[in-house]
Design a protein around this motif. Sequence first.
Motif, PDB file in Angstrom:
ATOM      1  N   PRO A 163      -2.043   6.598   1.457  1.00  0.00           N
ATOM      2  CA  PRO A 163      -1.092   5.522   1.767  1.00  0.00           C
ATOM      3  C   PRO A 163       0.270   5.765   1.120  1.00  0.00           C
ATOM      4  CG  PRO A 163      -3.218   4.600   1.160  1.00  0.00           C
ATOM      5  CD  PRO A 163      -3.287   6.079   0.883  1.00  0.00           C
ATOM      6  N   ASP A 164       0.285   6.517   0.001  1.00  0.00           N
ATOM      7  CA  ASP A 164       1.563   6.838  -0.663  1.00  0.00           C
ATOM      8  C   ASP A 164       2.517   7.531   0.313  1.00  0.00           C
ATOM      9  OD1 ASP A 164      -0.826   7.099  -2.086  1.00  0.00           O
ATOM     10  OD2 ASP A 164      -0.015   8.396  -3.613  1.00  0.00           O
ATOM     11  N   GLY A 165       1.938   8.211   1.312  1.00  0.00           N
ATOM     12  CA  GLY A 165       2.755   8.942   2.287  1.00  0.00           C
ATOM     13  C   GLY A 165       3.679   8.043   3.082  1.00  0.00           C
ATOM     14  N   THR A 166       3.422   6.749   3.014  1.00  0.00           N
ATOM     15  CA  THR A 166       4.290   5.788   3.712  1.00  0.00           C
ATOM     16  C   THR A 166       5.716   5.854   3.191  1.00  0.00           C
ATOM     17  OG1 THR A 166       2.339   4.386   3.803  1.00  0.00           O
ATOM     18  CG2 THR A 166       4.385   3.368   4.471  1.00  0.00           C
ATOM     19  N   TRP A 167       5.884   6.488   2.045  1.00  0.00           N
ATOM     20  CA  TRP A 167       7.227   6.499   1.451  1.00  0.00           C
ATOM     21  C   TRP A 167       8.245   7.202   2.348  1.00  0.00           C
ATOM     22  CZ3 TRP A 167      10.177   9.929  -2.118  1.00  0.00           C
ATOM     23  CH2 TRP A 167       9.903  11.271  -1.904  1.00  0.00           C
ATOM     24  N   TRP A 168       7.742   8.039   3.278  1.00  0.00           N
ATOM     25  CA  TRP A 168       8.650   8.726   4.181  1.00  0.00           C
ATOM     26  C   TRP A 168       8.979   7.897   5.421  1.00  0.00           C
ATOM     27  CZ3 TRP A 168       6.405  14.234   3.343  1.00  0.00           C
ATOM     28  CH2 TRP A 168       7.320  14.983   2.587  1.00  0.00           C
ATOM     29  N   THR A 169       8.195   6.857   5.652  1.00  0.00           N
ATOM     30  CA  THR A 169       8.397   6.085   6.874  1.00  0.00           C
ATOM     31  C   THR A 169       9.798   5.475   6.957  1.00  0.00           C
ATOM     32  OG1 THR A 169       6.045   5.644   6.918  1.00  0.00           O
ATOM     33  CG2 THR A 169       7.406   4.268   8.330  1.00  0.00           C
ATOM     34  N   PRO A 170      10.298   4.839   5.891  1.00  0.00           N
ATOM     35  CA  PRO A 170      11.659   4.277   5.995  1.00  0.00           C
ATOM     36  C   PRO A 170      12.701   5.339   6.338  1.00  0.00           C
ATOM     37  CG  PRO A 170      10.555   3.409   4.086  1.00  0.00           C
ATOM     38  CD  PRO A 170       9.675   4.503   4.612  1.00  0.00           C
ATOM     39  N   CYS A 171      12.497   6.559   5.859  1.00  0.00           N
ATOM     40  CA  CYS A 171      13.425   7.639   6.202  1.00  0.00           C
ATOM     41  C   CYS A 171      13.279   7.999   7.673  1.00  0.00           C
ATOM     42  CB  CYS A 171      13.154   8.855   5.327  1.00  0.00           C
ATOM     43  SG  CYS A 171      13.873  10.358   5.999  1.00  0.00           S
ATOM     44  N   LEU A 172      12.062   8.251   8.089  1.00  0.00           N
ATOM     45  CA  LEU A 172      11.841   8.693   9.468  1.00  0.00           C
ATOM     46  C   LEU A 172      12.292   7.645  10.478  1.00  0.00           C
ATOM     47  CD1 LEU A 172       8.372  10.451   9.194  1.00  0.00           C
ATOM     48  CD2 LEU A 172      10.528  11.493   9.888  1.00  0.00           C
ATOM     49  N   MET A 173      12.133   6.390  10.114  1.00  0.00           N
ATOM     50  CA  MET A 173      12.496   5.332  11.054  1.00  0.00           C
ATOM     51  C   MET A 173      13.882   4.774  10.774  1.00  0.00           C
ATOM     52  SD  MET A 173       8.883   3.489  11.725  1.00  0.00           S
ATOM     53  CE  MET A 173       9.555   2.572  13.098  1.00  0.00           C
ATOM     54  N   ALA A 174      14.605   5.457   9.903  1.00  0.00           N
ATOM     55  CA  ALA A 174      15.990   5.079   9.598  1.00  0.00           C
ATOM     56  C   ALA A 174      16.109   3.580   9.310  1.00  0.00           C
ATOM     57  CB  ALA A 174      16.908   5.479  10.752  1.00  0.00           C
ATOM     58  N   GLY A 175      15.129   3.043   8.642  1.00  0.00           N
ATOM     59  CA  GLY A 175      15.179   1.638   8.252  1.00  0.00           C
ATOM     60  C   GLY A 175      14.673   0.680   9.308  1.00  0.00           C
ATOM     61  N   HIS A 176      14.436   1.166  10.536  1.00  0.00           N
ATOM     62  CA  HIS A 176      13.971   0.268  11.584  1.00  0.00           C
ATOM     63  C   HIS A 176      12.539  -0.214  11.341  1.00  0.00           C
ATOM     64  CE1 HIS A 176      17.460   2.052  13.494  1.00  0.00           C
ATOM     65  NE2 HIS A 176      17.432   1.083  14.379  1.00  0.00           N
ATOM     66  N   ASP A 177      11.849   0.467  10.478  1.00  0.00           N
ATOM     67  CA  ASP A 177      10.468   0.085  10.170  1.00  0.00           C
ATOM     68  C   ASP A 177      10.412  -1.249   9.448  1.00  0.00           C
ATOM     69  OD1 ASP A 177      11.738   2.063   8.184  1.00  0.00           O
ATOM     70  OD2 ASP A 177      10.365   0.904   6.963  1.00  0.00           O
ATOM     71  N   GLN A 178      11.519  -1.608   8.778  1.00  0.00           N
ATOM     72  CA  GLN A 178      11.545  -2.855   8.018  1.00  0.00           C
ATOM     73  C   GLN A 178      10.401  -2.909   7.000  1.00  0.00           C
ATOM     74  OE1 GLN A 178      13.865  -5.636   8.083  1.00  0.00           O
ATOM     75  NE2 GLN A 178      14.984  -3.885   8.882  1.00  0.00           N
ATOM     76  N   LEU A 179      10.184  -1.820   6.309  1.00  0.00           N
ATOM     77  CA  LEU A 179       9.139  -1.829   5.287  1.00  0.00           C
ATOM     78  C   LEU A 179       9.699  -2.145   3.897  1.00  0.00           C
ATOM     79  CD1 LEU A 179       6.817   1.187   6.231  1.00  0.00           C
ATOM     80  CD2 LEU A 179       6.326  -1.251   6.405  1.00  0.00           C
ATOM     81  N   LEU A 180      10.891  -1.633   3.614  1.00  0.00           N
ATOM     82  CA  LEU A 180      11.401  -1.842   2.257  1.00  0.00           C
ATOM     83  C   LEU A 180      11.833  -3.297   2.005  1.00  0.00           C
ATOM     84  CD1 LEU A 180      13.232   1.550   1.532  1.00  0.00           C
ATOM     85  CD2 LEU A 180      10.916   0.824   0.944  1.00  0.00           C
ATOM     86  N   PRO A 181      12.525  -3.970   2.939  1.00  0.00           N
ATOM     87  CA  PRO A 181      12.875  -5.369   2.658  1.00  0.00           C
ATOM     88  C   PRO A 181      11.650  -6.267   2.413  1.00  0.00           C
ATOM     89  CG  PRO A 181      14.227  -4.510   4.440  1.00  0.00           C
ATOM     90  CD  PRO A 181      13.171  -3.472   4.168  1.00  0.00           C
ATOM     91  N   PRO A 182      10.582  -6.162   3.207  1.00  0.00           N
ATOM     92  CA  PRO A 182       9.418  -7.007   2.903  1.00  0.00           C
ATOM     93  C   PRO A 182       8.752  -6.662   1.577  1.00  0.00           C
ATOM     94  CG  PRO A 182       9.255  -6.132   5.131  1.00  0.00           C
ATOM     95  CD  PRO A 182      10.395  -5.435   4.470  1.00  0.00           C
TER      96      PRO A 182
END
Lengths: 336, 460
Positions: free
Chosen positions: B106-125
């Motif tokens: 699950p730690d690999g999720t750290w790349w998701t905000p990069c790959l999705m250029a913030g559209h993932d909306q993971l860091l604000p929540p």
Amino acid sequence: MDVLLTSPWIPAEWVRAHGLAAHGIWFAKSFEEEAQPLDTGVCAFAESTVRLARHHSGAAVVFTTACDQLRRGFDDLARQRSSALLFNLPATRSPAARQLYRAELERLGQFLRECGGLTPTPEMLQNELEQTDTARRRLRAAAENCPARRYAAAVAEFHGWGSEYRTGQLALPLPTPDPTPLTRPPFSNRIPLALIGSPLGEADWNLFDQVETAGGRVVLNATKTGEFSLCPTFEGWPTDPDSMLDTLVAGYFDHLVDVFQRPNEPLYNWLRPRLQSRHVRGIILWTFAGCDLWRAEMQTLRETFDLPVLLLEASAAAAVIPRDLTRLQAFLASLT
Amino acid sequence: MNSAPQKLSLCGWDARYDELRRLGLREPAYGGTLRRHLEGGRDFQLEHLQFDNSPAALRLWNFLLTENSRLHQARARGEKIVGAMKDLGTVPVLACALPGLRAFYPDGTWWTPCLMAGHDQLLPPARATGIDASFCPVRALLPAFLNGEQFPRPDLLLCSTGAICDDLSAIAQRLEHLGHPILWWEMPRRRPPYPGEKPCRLPGNLIAPQLQVDCVRIELRRIAAALGQLAGRTLNDEILTAGIQAANQVRRLLTALRNKVYTAPAAPLPALEMLLAEMLAIHFCSDHEETIALLGELLTVAQTRSQRSQFVIPASAIRVFWVNPVADLRAMNLLEELGGRICGSDFMFTHTLDLIPEDLPPLEALARTALADPMAGSTTERAQRIARDCRANGAEGVIISRISGASHCAREGGIIREEVQRTIGLPVIELEIPPEADAMLPALRTQLKELFKIARLRRT
């Protein structure tokens, strides 16, 4: 030789049984004076610890692995001095972790002897354990009724920064040079608060006064240098001199309460009855800048105890800054 | 199907994909155009990356970007999902040895905000869960767990603790408080044996007291029991031995690939694809067999290109050793755009590159390998390996990329820099690369140029 300890979970009794003086580093007079502007992300506590250890070259210093910042601070320090030890403080409570803790105590003993300490006899260790346990019991019993600042001073004394410890009068952990009585004055109109979190050094004790000025009072000091640093106990364990090391392990490892434990449920189990019995209405979470471990608990504290939580961050200047004072006043105002 | 190596944009890959299809490209089930990851409303950053043009690179990207959907498919087939956190390479060896289990980080999720250029909306929540931007981008895993839209919720969640970074430890603890039970296991902080202690040799030319290895081995036995219970089958020595051999197959291939690419006179594969290839060793991107096939294909590409003297980065490029993974993958492209190339790396899991000993009881072997984790030992020891690898691969400079908010980055950079400069005298720079580094790119550009300028001066 003085031995500076960076955690209350390194048994000071073990150090003293080796004929050396043990001091909790967080109460050192010069601790906050060591604070300097920080590099990005550096924990203020870890930085002050490293600086103080550098300057006290005549003392031995014992770091722990309880957090990444202290661990890496040790890496930095160890390149320049040898009289420092990194004590592996396990995060879990598994049998393997318990075995590791015991092995680390034995290694600490070896380190202390290298620093000029004596080989402790079982009787010396037993004597230390008994005296310290008595002192802890007295302090724990006084916790509920002692004014916060006075109590912090007594705990500091216990952790090795009072004159009595310097002169070896270990059986008197609650000296009373301060005329303040140990019973709490009638502050019934003040809002009872818990102070939880990172070590609170002497330079920050004015926080207790500021809380009182703002209409509150700290009825539970659960900072790392407060009441929960007194958790170790040897009650119920064998007093047979031959099993003193086992008793030391059990007294510390089995009663350890800290934020870094995984899971850190023991911390919440320890807090719960005290928050309830002391009718706490709000929590001040005291952390050092860069301390992830405490900072991450803010929301959990709020959700678990259904209490408002105010985060106050120790600054490099080691005092509550005016902005935080205003926040403190507003926090207390919201609780009235 | 082989053409001269070059880098392509996403648009360039559209045409290249059509060409490959016409030429008879055969793809695994997860294959397809790269653009579909963008059109699926995901992975927006792909538009800003430069990719290698080989079919192997296409397969690599597709493999990486379909991991979550492959995990969901595995769950639908009745397989059990194991979430491993932090140990980076140990638990998956145990889990993958058992049929019916799939492990991922699950730690690999750290790349998701990069790959999705913030559209993932993971860091604000993440902030709403109490974990703000003062923490490492790995905090993205918290909302991912809560919304269930990324990876399937694991049937068993494990996390190593003790000598690990505070961010992950704190975030994982928060996750547990939010109702996701974790099986924690102790990872001691590796240290040299004290006088009188029995020493034990570890992979990576390291040494530790045997009692620390014993501690890890006992902990791994506990993990093995939990995994066996989940799989409905005992994870015995025979099964684990086969698992270790399978893991070593991946490690051997990766070692061959790294040697080929990093020591070649010019780079036959780009830095970005090499970063992804290295990541495969950690948990095989949830599919061990496919990882072996993919690494084999990448190795063939590297060998073929080298034989033909076809390179994607010229021999004149400055040879750089890179420390720590980058949160924004564009940094790898930028390095090459400005005239650098990677000749070695420490992406925080060098213990996953070393072979697991096969001449020891399997749990002992795995315990020794786990304890060789560069993040579990002293930073000085880590720096010494970096210096050795720099020397072996002819590095001309070292880049330490700081991860925003990460507790280990606060001090390690200084220690590594001093050790590398003291022992091999190379220029070292520290960069901070956040998940979306747009605002930092001009500064990064300047810092990289400066490093390359110094390195070029040293050539003369």
